[in-house]
Design an enzyme around this catalytic site. Structure first.
Site, mmCIF file in Angstrom:
data_model
loop_
_atom_site.group_PDB
_atom_site.id
_atom_site.type_symbol
_atom_site.label_atom_id
_atom_site.label_comp_id
_atom_site.label_asym_id
_atom_site.label_seq_id
_atom_site.Cartn_x
_atom_site.Cartn_y
_atom_site.Cartn_z
ATOM 1 N N SER A 125 31.676 39.421 48.332
ATOM 2 C CA SER A 125 31.928 40.672 49.057
ATOM 3 C C SER A 125 31.062 40.753 50.311
ATOM 4 C CB SER A 125 31.625 41.875 48.161
ATOM 5 O OG SER A 125 32.381 41.817 46.984
HETATM 6 N N1 SAH Z 1 30.631 40.427 42.787
HETATM 7 C C1 SAH Z 1 31.015 39.361 43.706
HETATM 8 C C2 SAH Z 1 32.426 39.501 44.179
HETATM 9 C C3 SAH Z 1 33.342 38.786 43.265
HETATM 10 S S1 SAH Z 1 35.043 38.814 43.713
HETATM 11 C C4 SAH Z 1 29.995 39.302 44.840
HETATM 12 O O1 SAH Z 1 28.816 39.404 44.565
HETATM 13 O O2 SAH Z 1 30.347 39.102 45.986
HETATM 14 C C5 SAH Z 1 35.710 39.590 42.295
HETATM 15 C C6 SAH Z 1 35.597 38.829 41.011
HETATM 16 O O3 SAH Z 1 36.234 39.629 40.018
HETATM 17 C C7 SAH Z 1 36.306 37.490 40.961
HETATM 18 O O4 SAH Z 1 35.389 36.490 40.657
HETATM 19 C C8 SAH Z 1 37.348 37.642 39.869
HETATM 20 O O5 SAH Z 1 37.555 36.490 39.096
HETATM 21 C C9 SAH Z 1 36.741 38.764 39.048
HETATM 22 N N2 SAH Z 1 37.661 39.469 38.168
HETATM 23 C C10 SAH Z 1 38.920 39.901 38.399
HETATM 24 N N3 SAH Z 1 39.426 40.510 37.288
HETATM 25 C C11 SAH Z 1 38.428 40.463 36.350
HETATM 26 C C12 SAH Z 1 38.318 40.904 34.994
HETATM 27 N N4 SAH Z 1 39.324 41.513 34.353
HETATM 28 N N5 SAH Z 1 37.153 40.677 34.344
HETATM 29 C C13 SAH Z 1 36.109 40.052 34.940
HETATM 30 N N6 SAH Z 1 36.160 39.609 36.202
HETATM 31 C C14 SAH Z 1 37.301 39.802 36.905
#
Ligand code: SAH
Length: 271
Positions: A112
């Site tokens: 993000s």
């Molecule tokens: N927190 C991260 C951003 C990750 S992007 C950062 O520090 O930048 C969003 C993440 O959510 C992805 O890795 C995706 O696989 C995860 N995601 C989507 N649906 C999910 C679910 N039901 N449970 C856990 N993770 C999920």
């Protein structure tokens, strides 16, 4: 960078046939770098401004920009100044690590933007959490991804549980975060739509992926006096907005904030 051959020079060049450009050093033709050296050069951790990425100054610049766009919470800014974002991105992208941009982390997912991380965590600090005395209490993150936001959260929470449904990302985050040893952080491989009951209830819940509805488990696992921040798709549109849910004795109060653009929340486990 090597200088171009002098005008009229024939190949193969000898060093003494190559003229120096005005004011340049004498060694105009440098030997070809060994592949290993070239690779090391490509991953050299220098930000465009010339600052080493390990330097605190490069993060302070990012924090100044966050202040400039209206982030005021000192705990959030301090955490953003501390966590080394470049360690969470691919080596080919490290020079962009402190720009306000989301970057690919593999498996179709992204890290993000710093401004979005700061904004969402700042929102978590509102509501009843504002009275907690400078930290977010017990925090649940859905979507660990590379682990960057989990590291920031762990700097401002009593305890963090972060859930990721994609095994390779979970494993990578585990490896990275183990080197940084953030305190009170638990990484879970699982479907975050189910929350994480063993550590519930949570004072703060933050989702890094957005669906059409907030999963009921999140609201059930939100403590009374707790706050949830999540992207959510507006019914009948492709547009996502940030929503904040405050849980009180009387029930849940929803507030809608600005438009955002997160990866989709998916159910079940992925590999
Ligand atoms: N927190 C991260 C951003 C990750 S992007 C950062 O520090 O930048 C969003 C993440 O959510 C992805 O890795 C995706 O696989 C995860 N995601 C989507 N649906 C999910 C679910 N039901 N449970 C856990 N993770 C999920």
């Amino acid at each position: 960078m090597t200088s171009p051959p002098a005008r009229g020079a024939k190949f193969p060049l000898r060093l003494d046939e190559v003229g120096s450009a005005p004011n340049s050093s004498r060694a105009v033709l440098r030997p070809q770098r060994l592949l290993a050296h070239a690779h090391r050069d490509a991953t050299r951790r220098i930000a465009p401004g010339g600052l080493g990425l390990d330097s605190d100054d490069v993060r302070m610049r990012m924090v100044q920009r966050l202040r400039g766009i209206g982030v005021v919470n000192e705990q959030v800014l301090e955490a953003m100044a501390t966590v080394q974002r470049h360690r969470f991105v691919d080596s080919a992208l490290v020079t962009q690590a402190y720009e306000d941009t989301s970057l690919p982390i593999g498996h179709g997912q992204t890290i993000s933007k710093p401004s979005v991380v700061a904004r969402m965590i700042e929102l978590l600090f509102g509501g009843a959490n504002a009275r907690r005395g400078g930290h977010l209490g017990r925090t649940l993150e859905i979507g660990t991804g590379c682990g960057y936001q989990a590291a920031v959260l762990s700097a401002v929470s009593q305890h963090v549980v972060s859930v990721e449904r994609l095994r390779p990302l979970h494993d990578k985050a585990r490896e990275l975060l183990a080197q940084m040893r953030p305190v009170h952080l638990r990484l879970v491989y699982g479907d975050g739509m189910l929350g994480h009951p063993p550590n519930a209830p949570y004072d703060s819940i933050i989702a890094a992926a957005g669906g059409d509805a907030l999963p009921p488990a999140w609201l059930e696992q939100l403590a009374v006096g707790g706050r949830l921040v999540s992207p959510l798709r507006k019914a009948g549109t492709q547009q996502q907005v940030l929503v904040v849910v405050d849980r009180t004795e009387q029930g849940c109060k929803h507030t809608v904030f600005e438009a955002v653009n997160f990866v989709p929340l998916r159910s079940g486990l992925g590999t």
